[in-house]
Design a protein around this motif. Structure first.
Motif, mmCIF file in Angstrom:
data_model
loop_
_atom_site.group_PDB
_atom_site.id
_atom_site.type_symbol
_atom_site.label_atom_id
_atom_site.label_comp_id
_atom_site.label_asym_id
_atom_site.label_seq_id
_atom_site.Cartn_x
_atom_site.Cartn_y
_atom_site.Cartn_z
ATOM 1 N N UNK A 1 0.815 -1.083 -0.009
ATOM 2 C CA UNK A 1 0.081 0.045 -0.028
ATOM 3 C C UNK A 1 0.791 1.192 -0.101
ATOM 4 N N UNK A 2 2.035 1.110 0.191
ATOM 5 C CA UNK A 2 3.066 2.332 0.267
ATOM 6 C C UNK A 2 2.976 3.108 -0.970
ATOM 7 N N UNK A 3 2.738 4.426 -0.686
ATOM 8 C CA UNK A 3 3.045 5.232 -1.877
ATOM 9 C C UNK A 3 3.690 6.913 -1.650
ATOM 10 N N UNK A 4 4.665 6.737 -2.343
ATOM 11 C CA UNK A 4 5.542 5.989 -3.455
ATOM 12 C C UNK A 4 5.887 4.499 -2.901
ATOM 13 N N UNK A 5 5.909 3.674 -3.706
ATOM 14 C CA UNK A 5 6.271 2.424 -3.622
ATOM 15 C C UNK A 5 7.865 2.324 -2.685
ATOM 16 N N UNK A 6 7.822 1.641 -1.709
ATOM 17 C CA UNK A 6 9.270 1.603 -1.058
ATOM 18 C C UNK A 6 10.410 0.787 -1.602
ATOM 19 N N UNK A 7 11.501 0.801 -1.563
ATOM 20 C CA UNK A 7 12.664 -0.089 -1.950
ATOM 21 C C UNK A 7 13.502 -0.438 -0.717
ATOM 22 N N UNK A 8 13.052 0.087 0.580
ATOM 23 C CA UNK A 8 13.767 -0.349 1.782
ATOM 24 C C UNK A 8 12.702 -0.016 2.920
ATOM 25 N N UNK A 9 12.665 -1.060 3.867
ATOM 26 C CA UNK A 9 11.992 -0.861 4.889
ATOM 27 C C UNK A 9 12.791 -1.021 6.299
ATOM 28 N N UNK A 10 12.303 -0.485 7.262
ATOM 29 C CA UNK A 10 13.049 -0.613 8.479
ATOM 30 C C UNK A 10 11.931 -0.719 9.765
ATOM 31 N N UNK A 11 12.291 -1.623 10.564
ATOM 32 C CA UNK A 11 11.262 -1.747 11.582
ATOM 33 C C UNK A 11 11.927 -2.037 12.995
ATOM 34 N N UNK A 12 11.466 -1.926 13.971
ATOM 35 C CA UNK A 12 11.781 -2.305 15.476
ATOM 36 C C UNK A 12 10.965 -3.491 15.751
ATOM 37 N N UNK A 13 11.594 -4.572 16.240
ATOM 38 C CA UNK A 13 10.907 -5.682 16.662
ATOM 39 C C UNK A 13 11.724 -6.528 17.803
ATOM 40 N N UNK A 14 11.170 -7.333 18.419
ATOM 41 C CA UNK A 14 11.822 -8.258 19.437
ATOM 42 C C UNK A 14 11.580 -9.530 18.800
ATOM 43 N N UNK A 15 11.065 -9.739 17.907
ATOM 44 C CA UNK A 15 10.916 -11.365 17.289
ATOM 45 C C UNK A 15 10.103 -11.238 15.826
ATOM 46 N N UNK A 16 8.633 -11.632 16.239
ATOM 47 C CA UNK A 16 7.721 -12.120 15.047
ATOM 48 C C UNK A 16 7.456 -10.843 14.128
ATOM 49 N N UNK A 17 7.319 -9.676 14.342
ATOM 50 C CA UNK A 17 7.284 -8.577 13.496
ATOM 51 C C UNK A 17 8.453 -8.376 12.541
ATOM 52 N N UNK A 18 9.766 -8.419 13.242
ATOM 53 C CA UNK A 18 10.820 -8.513 12.189
ATOM 54 C C UNK A 18 10.958 -9.592 11.288
ATOM 55 N N UNK A 19 10.664 -10.755 11.704
ATOM 56 C CA UNK A 19 10.597 -12.044 10.849
ATOM 57 C C UNK A 19 9.370 -11.785 9.689
ATOM 58 N N UNK A 20 8.334 -11.249 10.075
ATOM 59 C CA UNK A 20 7.271 -10.826 9.112
ATOM 60 C C UNK A 20 7.861 -9.952 8.050
ATOM 61 N N UNK A 21 8.202 -8.885 8.581
ATOM 62 C CA UNK A 21 9.106 -7.877 7.608
ATOM 63 C C UNK A 21 9.949 -8.194 6.602
ATOM 64 N N UNK A 22 10.687 -8.923 7.280
ATOM 65 C CA UNK A 22 12.114 -9.630 6.334
ATOM 66 C C UNK A 22 11.341 -10.728 5.475
ATOM 67 N N UNK A 23 10.531 -11.485 5.862
ATOM 68 C CA UNK A 23 9.942 -12.143 4.845
ATOM 69 C C UNK A 23 9.034 -11.731 3.787
#
Length: 305
Positions: free
Chosen positions: A60-82
């Motif tokens: 849904x990102x507008x404009x389209x992203x080519x890099x993302x950054x997230x803070x996570x202790x675990x599952x959110x980081x796994x999900x973002x990476x995947x």
């Protein structure tokens, strides 16, 4: 956050996520067998519902992203990476020093850059926010971003089609994203009940204070990996649709996880068993004839843990 947002997310995610199955069964309760429906969301890609939210936010990102950054202790980081790997996007995950090695290894396996910062999720999140601005990257949030909440809310739309009637839905509350997404998807069609550990009742505290408040962790959750306050979106949705909180003990959560393995050979992490613990411990007692839905939301347990 509206049902329309969740429906739009479902269109974006079609063909990219699993429609996880439900399992009608009975489980041990304080006074005998209790009929329940288990939503097997731990079978989602990456072993977590959070991949739905990450994918939706990136698409849904507008404009389209080519890099993302997230803070996570675990599952959110796994999900973002995947999700980033699936879309060909670079991903950086900022984790607190106490992040489990198993979950960090999963982030690496999907090609993410992993940076350690601070001892709590809050510290990692502040650093990730600054880093996203510095690198001109799309900042993701583990649970308090509209597109993330809408994406995970697709679980609610699936349940609407999979389960007849209007049984209540019991959902573990970490930061509140899954609870908020399901409640936004279903509105007042079904009662959503947030299940929280006694050592981290962030939804209950926020509902009592009528605002998000910091809660100090204790017991099983005192590891710096759980959110210490409810998300603004989650609190707004909880108030709008009358979501209530029930609290479960550490012992009840651990017992529910052990029970799932012993009786069904289902492996979930502690958070994934919290909703079941509410029924098995009796803090939520279904009336006669009711078959509550229990969302088993995460399978990224420490090996041998």
């Amino acid at each position: 956050m509206l049902r329309a947002d969740v429906r739009a997310a479902r269109k974006r995610l079609t063909g990219r996520i699993r429609t996880t199955p439900v399992f009608h069964t009975s489980v041990n309760g304080p006074n005998g067998q209790v009929p329940v429906t288990l939503k097997l969301e731990y079978l989602q890609h990456g072993g977590t519902f959070k991949v739905r939210g990450s994918l939706n936010a990136m698409l849904a990102a507008d404009p389209a992203a080519d890099r993302v950054i997230i803070a996570s202790g675990g599952n959110a980081g796994i999900a973002a990476a995947l999700a980033a790997a699936a879309l060909g996007i670079s991903c950086t995950v900022v984790v607190p020093e106490s992040a489990p090695h198993t979950k960090v290894a999963a982030m690496w396996s999907h090609g993410a850059e992993v940076l350690w910062h601070g001892t709590t999720y809050a510290e990692a999140h502040r650093y990730a926010t600054d880093l996203a601005a510095e690198r001109n990257a799309l900042p993701l949030h583990a649970f308090d971003l509209p597109a993330v909440v809408a994406g995970v809310g697709v679980v609610g739309l699936e349940l609407e089609e999979q389960v007849r009637g209007r049984p209540p839905i019991l959902v573990a509350v970490g930061g509140g994203g899954l609870m908020a997404g399901i409640a936004a998807a279903l509105g007042r069609r079904r009662q959503v009940i947030g299940v929280e550990p006694e050592g981290m009742p962030i939804l209950r505290a926020a509902l009592s204070a009528d605002r998000p408040v910091e809660v100090g962790a204790s017991g099983l959750v005192a590891d710096g990996l759980w959110a210490s306050r409810i998300g603004d979106i989650a609190l707004d949705v909880a108030r709008r649709y009358g979501v209530r909180s029930v609290l479960v003990s550490d012992d009840a959560i651990a017992a529910a996880r052990d029970y799932l393995w012993r009786e069904f050979r289902i492996v979930v992490e502690l958070a994934g068993a919290a909703a079941l613990a509410a029924v098995q411990s009796g803090v939520y007692a279904p009336p006669a004839g009711e078959r509550p839905v229990i969302v088993l939301c995460g399978a990224n347990a420490e090996l041998g843990g």
